[in-house]
Design a protein around this motif. Structure first.
Motif, PDB file in Angstrom:
ATOM      1  N   GLN A  96       7.857  -8.066  29.472  1.00 43.85           N
ATOM      2  CA  GLN A  96       6.949  -9.115  29.970  1.00 43.85           C
ATOM      3  C   GLN A  96       5.479  -8.729  29.805  1.00 43.85           C
ATOM      4  O   GLN A  96       4.619  -9.587  29.649  1.00 43.85           O
ATOM      5  CB  GLN A  96       7.230  -9.400  31.457  1.00 43.85           C
TER       6      GLN A  96
ATOM      7  N   GLU B  65      19.147 -16.465  17.288  1.00 46.34           N
ATOM      8  CA  GLU B  65      18.764 -17.818  16.893  1.00 46.34           C
ATOM      9  C   GLU B  65      19.236 -18.105  15.461  1.00 46.34           C
ATOM     10  O   GLU B  65      19.847 -19.140  15.186  1.00 46.34           O
ATOM     11  CB  GLU B  65      17.243 -17.970  16.989  1.00 46.34           C
TER      12      GLU B  65
ATOM     13  N   GLN C 258      16.093 -14.123  30.225  1.00 52.23           N
ATOM     14  CA  GLN C 258      15.348 -15.382  30.293  1.00 52.23           C
ATOM     15  C   GLN C 258      14.849 -15.855  28.920  1.00 52.23           C
ATOM     16  O   GLN C 258      15.069 -17.013  28.552  1.00 52.23           O
ATOM     17  CB  GLN C 258      14.190 -15.252  31.296  1.00 52.23           C
ATOM     18  N   PRO C 259      14.184 -15.003  28.124  1.00 55.50           N
ATOM     19  CA  PRO C 259      13.745 -15.473  26.797  1.00 55.50           C
ATOM     20  C   PRO C 259      14.911 -15.933  25.919  1.00 55.50           C
ATOM     21  O   PRO C 259      14.765 -16.890  25.142  1.00 55.50           O
ATOM     22  CB  PRO C 259      13.065 -14.241  26.194  1.00 55.50           C
TER      23      PRO C 259
ATOM     24  N   ARG D  83      17.730 -17.289  27.060  1.00 56.81           N
ATOM     25  CA  ARG D  83      18.114 -18.604  27.605  1.00 56.81           C
ATOM     26  C   ARG D  83      17.147 -19.681  27.134  1.00 56.81           C
ATOM     27  O   ARG D  83      17.554 -20.796  26.763  1.00 56.81           O
ATOM     28  CB  ARG D  83      18.124 -18.576  29.136  1.00 56.81           C
ATOM     29  N   GLU D  84      15.847 -19.356  27.128  1.00 56.30           N
ATOM     30  CA  GLU D  84      14.849 -20.362  26.710  1.00 56.30           C
ATOM     31  C   GLU D  84      15.024 -20.747  25.247  1.00 56.30           C
ATOM     32  O   GLU D  84      14.953 -21.922  24.878  1.00 56.30           O
ATOM     33  CB  GLU D  84      13.437 -19.830  26.962  1.00 56.30           C
ATOM     34  N   MET D  85      15.275 -19.730  24.405  1.00 57.61           N
ATOM     35  CA  MET D  85      15.480 -20.008  22.977  1.00 57.61           C
ATOM     36  C   MET D  85      16.689 -20.944  22.800  1.00 57.61           C
ATOM     37  O   MET D  85      16.652 -21.911  22.032  1.00 57.61           O
ATOM     38  CB  MET D  85      15.679 -18.674  22.227  1.00 57.61           C
TER      39      MET D  85
ATOM     40  N   GLU E  15      18.022 -23.001  24.984  1.00 58.74           N
ATOM     41  CA  GLU E  15      17.738 -24.322  25.542  1.00 58.74           C
ATOM     42  C   GLU E  15      17.000 -25.177  24.513  1.00 58.74           C
ATOM     43  O   GLU E  15      17.326 -26.350  24.304  1.00 58.74           O
ATOM     44  CB  GLU E  15      16.892 -24.147  26.808  1.00 58.74           C
ATOM     45  N   GLN E  16      16.008 -24.548  23.865  1.00 59.86           N
ATOM     46  CA  GLN E  16      15.240 -25.285  22.849  1.00 59.86           C
ATOM     47  C   GLN E  16      16.108 -25.651  21.654  1.00 59.86           C
ATOM     48  O   GLN E  16      15.999 -26.742  21.088  1.00 59.86           O
ATOM     49  CB  GLN E  16      14.059 -24.447  22.385  1.00 59.86           C
TER      50      GLN E  16
ATOM     51  N   GLU F 271      18.247 -28.597  22.520  1.00 63.07           N
ATOM     52  CA  GLU F 271      17.447 -29.814  22.534  1.00 63.07           C
ATOM     53  C   GLU F 271      17.208 -30.317  21.114  1.00 63.07           C
ATOM     54  O   GLU F 271      17.358 -31.497  20.802  1.00 63.07           O
ATOM     55  CB  GLU F 271      16.128 -29.521  23.242  1.00 63.07           C
TER      56      GLU F 271
END
Ligand code: KG4
Ligand code: ZN
Length: 344
Positions: free
Chosen positions: A189, A246, A272-273, A275-277, A279-280, A283
């Motif tokens: 972080q 990814e 967390q990063p 999970r964010e990748m 999620e995007q 989408e």
């Protein structure tokens, strides 16, 4: 409605849980072994097995009292029967068999990976089969098409290290201690992911698989150079893992029949990063995204109880002479990946 007792002991968490077929988690008890393994920088199998044996029975007692029920109310006993460290698996499986026999209730021998793979359905009642699953833990890194209970198609796996293993090794190199995933994430972080050039093994390759061994070696070299800040190495490493995951998932989505749901499970899903990748990505492809809550991502017995409930509902129970399986692929028909790959 049935009540399943779940037992988990395949690695370094001892856990017991009571889960119902209608997704109530009546109780879950868990004891980690971090302190016992920390001096060795990783899990020591003999220490793990002994620690499971010492605490499992009292954890089951704790779970029963938390749920306010007696053992007689349990409809089936689900215990992890592999893959994992054989000594620990034996402790949980033998305990499960003894209880099933004493109660005269069915035993369900659960594949630990199926526990992870179905855990998102415990968390999300709307998650239906089939779904695309990234299963990333300390021992595994796979992309699976989950067709149904007991029905998995493995689209990709690692040809060397698992993603969680790479996090743990990076933590060790940086002297962060064990378990490494959360510690690397925290340190990252404050770091700059661009500051240290690191490779993305197999990114863009024609084969579908993952590889993390070369990334780990690059982390060793970057650390030995002595010119980089630890937080920059951590951030660059984490970004490299995100990029590899990814790339391989994009390939899987592009090359296989579309499914409406992208799902992540296993200990690395706590990141967390990552999970964010995901999620995007979901989408972008018009897919729904499910990630279980953090405590359900790392090893626990609720996921074993839930996998037991799903199997029980489909009529899948096991005989009391079911043998522990230190190696146990979810998709037995999957072609072997280059290298040895499939770790237990
Ligand atoms: O599923 P799990 O609890 O155990 C196995 O079945 O392997 O996964 C543990 C793995 C470890 O390698 C740990 O470092 C990793 O998951 N992990 C994480 C995070 N939390 C746990 N990796 C990256 N970021 C995290 N926050
Ligand atoms: Zn696990």
């Amino acid at each position: 409605m049935s009540i399943i007792l779940g037992i988990e002991s395949s690695c370094d968490e001892t856990a017991a849980a009571l889960v119902t077929s209608d997704r109530q988690i009546m109780a879950h008890a868990l004891a980690g072994q971090e302190a016992a393994h920390a001096p060795f920088g990783g899990v020591v199998p003999e220490i793990a097995a002994r620690a499971h044996a010492e605490i499992l029975t009292s954890l089951i007692g704790n779970a029963l009292s938390e749920a306010g029920i007696s053992l007689n109310s349990v409809d089936a006993v689900a215990a992890t029967a592999g893959p994992g460290l054989i000594g620990g698996v034996m402790v949980g499986l033998v305990t499960g068999k003894a209880l099933a026999m004493a109660l005269d209730k069915p035993l369900i021998a659960v594949n630990h990976l199926e526990g992870h793979a179905l855990s998102p359905r415990l968390a999300n009642p709307e998650l239906e089969f089939p779904y695309l699953l990234l299963l990333a833990s300390g021992g595994h890194c796979q992309i699976l098409r989950v067709e149904g209970v007991n029905d998995y198609r493995r689209l990709a796996t690692t040809i060397d290290d698992a993603a969680g293993e790479a996090f743990d090794k990076t933590a060790k190199i940086l002297g962060l201690g064990y378990p490494g995933g959360p510690k690397v994430e925290t340190l990252a972080q404050t770091g700059d992911p661009q500051a240290v050039p690191l490779p993305r093994p197999l990114k863009g390759s024609a084969e579908p698989h993952f590889s993390f061994a070369g990334l780990k070696s690059a982390v060793v070299r970057a650390h030995e150079e002595g010119i980089h800040k630890d937080e920059d190495i951590a951030a660059a490493f984490q970004q490299a893992v995100v990029d590899c995951l990814e790339d391989r998932l994009e390939k899987a989505i592009a090359e296989h029949d579309p499914v409406p749901h992208l799902v992540v499970a296993g200990g690395v899903a706590a990141n967390q990063p990552i999970r964010e990748m995901l999620e995007q990505m979901a989408e972008k492809h018009g897919m729904k995204f499910t990630a279980p809550p953090l405590w359900l991502c790392t090893d626990n017995a609720a996921m074993i109880g839930w996998a037991g409930a799903e199997r029980f509902a489909t009529g899948l129970t096991d005989s009391l002479d079911f043998a522990a399986r230190p190696r146990w692929p979810l998709d037995p028909d999957a072609a072997k990946a280059r290298g040895a790959g499939v770790k237990a």
